[in-house]
Write a protein that holds these residues in place. Structure first.
Motif, short mmCIF file in Angstrom:
data_model
loop_
_atom_site.label_atom_id
_atom_site.label_comp_id
_atom_site.label_asym_id
_atom_site.label_seq_id
_atom_site.Cartn_x
_atom_site.Cartn_y
_atom_site.Cartn_z
N GLU A 1 32.74 25.96 55.65
CA GLU A 1 33.35 26.23 56.96
C GLU A 1 33.14 27.69 57.37
O GLU A 1 32.80 27.99 58.52
CB GLU A 1 34.84 25.90 56.91
N GLU B 1 30.92 29.13 60.45
CA GLU B 1 31.52 30.02 61.45
C GLU B 1 30.72 31.31 61.58
O GLU B 1 30.52 31.83 62.68
CB GLU B 1 32.97 30.32 61.07
N ASP C 1 27.56 30.56 63.48
CA ASP C 1 27.85 30.39 64.91
C ASP C 1 28.04 31.74 65.59
O ASP C 1 27.61 31.96 66.73
CB ASP C 1 29.09 29.52 65.10
N SER C 2 28.72 32.64 64.90
CA SER C 2 29.00 33.96 65.48
C SER C 2 27.73 34.77 65.66
O SER C 2 27.64 35.61 66.55
CB SER C 2 29.97 34.73 64.58
#
Length: 635
Positions: free
Chosen positions: A625, A629, A632-633
């Protein structure tokens, strides 16, 4: 079933009875505000619930297996970081993590890992960080040593530790005393979402109105419970007092009428029976006493002599400490009728500005001019440290007013409720509220034109806070107010100045608008972090200058540091678990284990392996996870 049951409790301190056969029940999830005058026994009751000492009578029963959290009176210290100090507050987690590193018994290792999963141990750093952030500690501050911070900030660490434990029952004693308005609003929001029960000792009306389900009032050695917040408590208590007084008046009228009949006709034979009947009826009438309110708390400020405007003015002033500028470009003016509250987070310069106005700090540049007749009263809570504990209030006031007659010295103390008895009590034996009253008396002894009040309500009970509001409303001079007490700010100030980004500017709006502004600012801050991350990637891809690339990478690294730390922690934990798993698998692959016929060891190893697999799966999910994340950032 009650979470906490207090039955017929009696508490005595130094021979004085605080509670006498008092009872209280707290259900799971219920939040109760505990109020009462200074010295009524609120903090003592919390200490008894926490088990600090045995009661003199009655029982205090906490439900089986229920956990309790409490803000400790002694502040943390040492070189441990703020974040680690909070994490270490969870004694079970700390003990289990240490045992996981050293345990050799397979069955015990399996139990340890199962328990770590059950208490959500691996997400603890993120949860502790969120609480610390809400209380004003940014990422950099969380990694600094506790010893780097003042006592007030260390109390925030103690509060963060209690909140982090997420107990079934939370005991809070004046939790907002060391918070600014921003942190107080965050605490209100946190308590509103907290699923456990809480007993909150507070004199902050806004906190009580916004967080508790009921008010428990300590009065005349008993505890009475009223549903709702503080405003509802005041309304119900007033209505009950009116009803009781009306009933007492009605019964008194009946009693007087019957007694008059008896007095007139007792001696007459024809009316003797009726007179005797009236006497018996008199005996049956209930005894209802009128409600006699305690003597109300009253404060009064000496009336200042008028001054022509402007009372004081600042022209392009900069100020700070040891060559470091805290505030700059200040262009403010004050007149006699001004009532101004300073808003802004702790550490932004509110108290520094107050010290400048009070003459405790010289400008680094610019000019500060004021009327030559200007008298200033300055109250700051830290001044209590300057009081001589072995001296009395009279001793302190006599030194401050060397030319005054004894009657004038006592009169100044009496303005703030320090009667003859308390005026002659050693300061070391006074309560926190009584010391605050002494400081108010000392700071206003010369009838100041300007009152500078820096957190004046810490340790004042609700009645004293109301008395302060009434006194400030009647005060003829100017007021500069710094306070976390929203009710006080809203009641006293008619203008707000925001201390932010190294300067001071008017804030156009009321406290509700300020709360909304804070929420919006927090939302924007989160959005800006995400936007900077995206912009840094886009800038890199478009071939920006090497200098700009370094700046962008630095900003992106700072923004993504917590996420990368989470990934590293998960990777380290996976490596540790994988190593432990391999050791057990090697043992299970050893033929000697099966030849020995030790079924107990075989079962223990399989249980341990199962627990390790479950833990490893959880940590891997956390890693995946966080990795997603991060990607994605950066995309």
């Amino acid at each position: 079933m009650s979470l906490l049951t207090i039955t017929d409790l009696t508490l005595r301190i130094a021979g004085r009875t605080l509670l006498d056969n008092a009872s209280l029940s707290v259900d799971p999830g219920r939040k109760i505000g505990l109020i009462g005058k200074n010295g009524a026994g609120k903090s003592t009751l919390l200490a008894a619930i926490a088990g600090d000492f045995a009661p003199d009578g009655g029982t205090i029963t906490l439900a089986a297996r229920a956990t309790m959290g409490r803000v400790k009176q002694e502040t943390p210290s040492g070189s441990t970081s703020i974040l680690d100090t909070v994490l270490e507050g969870d004694l079970e987690r700390t003990r289990l993590l240490a045992e996981a590193e050293t345990a050799t018994d397979p069955a015990r290792i399996a139990d340890v890992h199962e328990r770590l999963i059950a208490i959500d141990a691996y997400t603890a750093p993120a949860r502790a960080g969120a609480i610390l952030s809400g209380l004003g500690f940014d990422q950099e501050a969380q990694n600094r040593a506790v010893s780097d911070f003042s006592g007030g900030w260390r109390m925030r660490v103690s509060l963060a530790t209690a909140l982090f434990l997420n107990p079934d029952l939370l005991l809070l004693d004046e939790p907002t005393n060391h918070l600014d308005i921003e942190a107080t609003l965050w605490l209100e929001s946190w308590l509103a979402k907290f699923s456990g029960a809480a007993i909150i000792v507070s004199h902050d009306r806004s906190l009580l109105d916004n967080t508790v389900d009921a008010i428990a009032h300590l009065d005349h050695q008993k505890i009475s419970v009223t549903p709702g917040g503080y405003d509802n408590f005041v309304r119900i208590r007033t209505e009950q007092a009116l009803q009781q007084n009306r009933a007492a008046e009605r019964i008194a009228a009946q009693r007087a009428h019957m007694q008059s009949f008896v007095d007139r006709f007792r001696a007459k034979a024809t009316k003797a029976k009726q007179a005797q009947a009236r006497l018996k009826a008199l005996e049956r009438l209930p005894q209802i006493d009128s409600v006699v309110e305690d003597t109300p708390t009253r404060f009064s400020f000496p009336e200042p002599q008028p001054l022509p405007p402007p009372m004081l003015s600042l022209n392009n002033v900069s100020l700070g400490y040891d060559g470091r500028v805290v505030l700059k470009g200040l262009n403010q003016r004050l007149d006699m009728e001004d009532r101004i509250a300073l808003l802004g987070q702790n550490g932004r310069g509110k108290s520094t500005f107050a010290k400048l106005l009070a003459g405790r700090l010289e400008p680094m540049s610019g000019t500060y001019t004021h009327s030559p007749k200007l008298k200033i009263g300055y109250f700051a809570q830290h001044q209590s440290d300057e009081l001589v504990l072995t001296d009395t209030p009279i001793d302190h006031m006599s030194r401050a007013m060397p030319d005054a007659l004894p009657a004038a010295v006592r009169a100044q103390l009496a303005r703030f409720g320090l009667d003859e008895n308390r005026a002659e009590t050693k300061v070391g034996e006074l309560s926190g509220g009584e010391k605050a009253r002494l400081l108010l008396a000392l700071s206003t002894r010369e009838a100041p034109h300007l009152l500078i009040l820096d957190e004046p309500t810490n340790h004042l009970d609700l009645d004293a806070r109301d008395a302060l509001i009434r006194a400030l409303s009647a005060f003829e001079g100017a007021v500069i107010l710094i306070s976390h007490d929203s009710h006080l700010v809203e009641s006293v100030a008619d203008r707000f100045w925001l201390v932010e980004d190294g300067t001071i500017a008017p804030f156009e709006g009321d406290m509700a608008e300020y709360r909304a502004w804070l929420l919006e600012r927090a939302r924007k801050a989160r959005s800006e972090i995400a936007e900077r991350s995206r912009a840094a990637t886009a800038s890199t891809e478009s071939g920006s200058s090497s200098a700009q690339k370094r700046i962008d990478r630095k900003e992106q690294t700072r923004a993504l540091a917590p996420l990368r730390r989470k990934i590293r922690d998960a990777e380290a934990k996976m490596a540790q678990l994988t190593s432990e798993k391999k050791k057990i698998e090697d043992k299970l692959a050893d033929p000697a284990l099966y030849q020995s016929g030790d079924a107990g060891e075989l079962t223990s190893l399989n249980v341990h392996l199962s627990a390790l697999n479950a833990t490893l799966e959880t940590v891997e999910e956390t890693w995946l996870e966080a990795q997603a994340e991060l990607e994605d950032s950066m995309s």
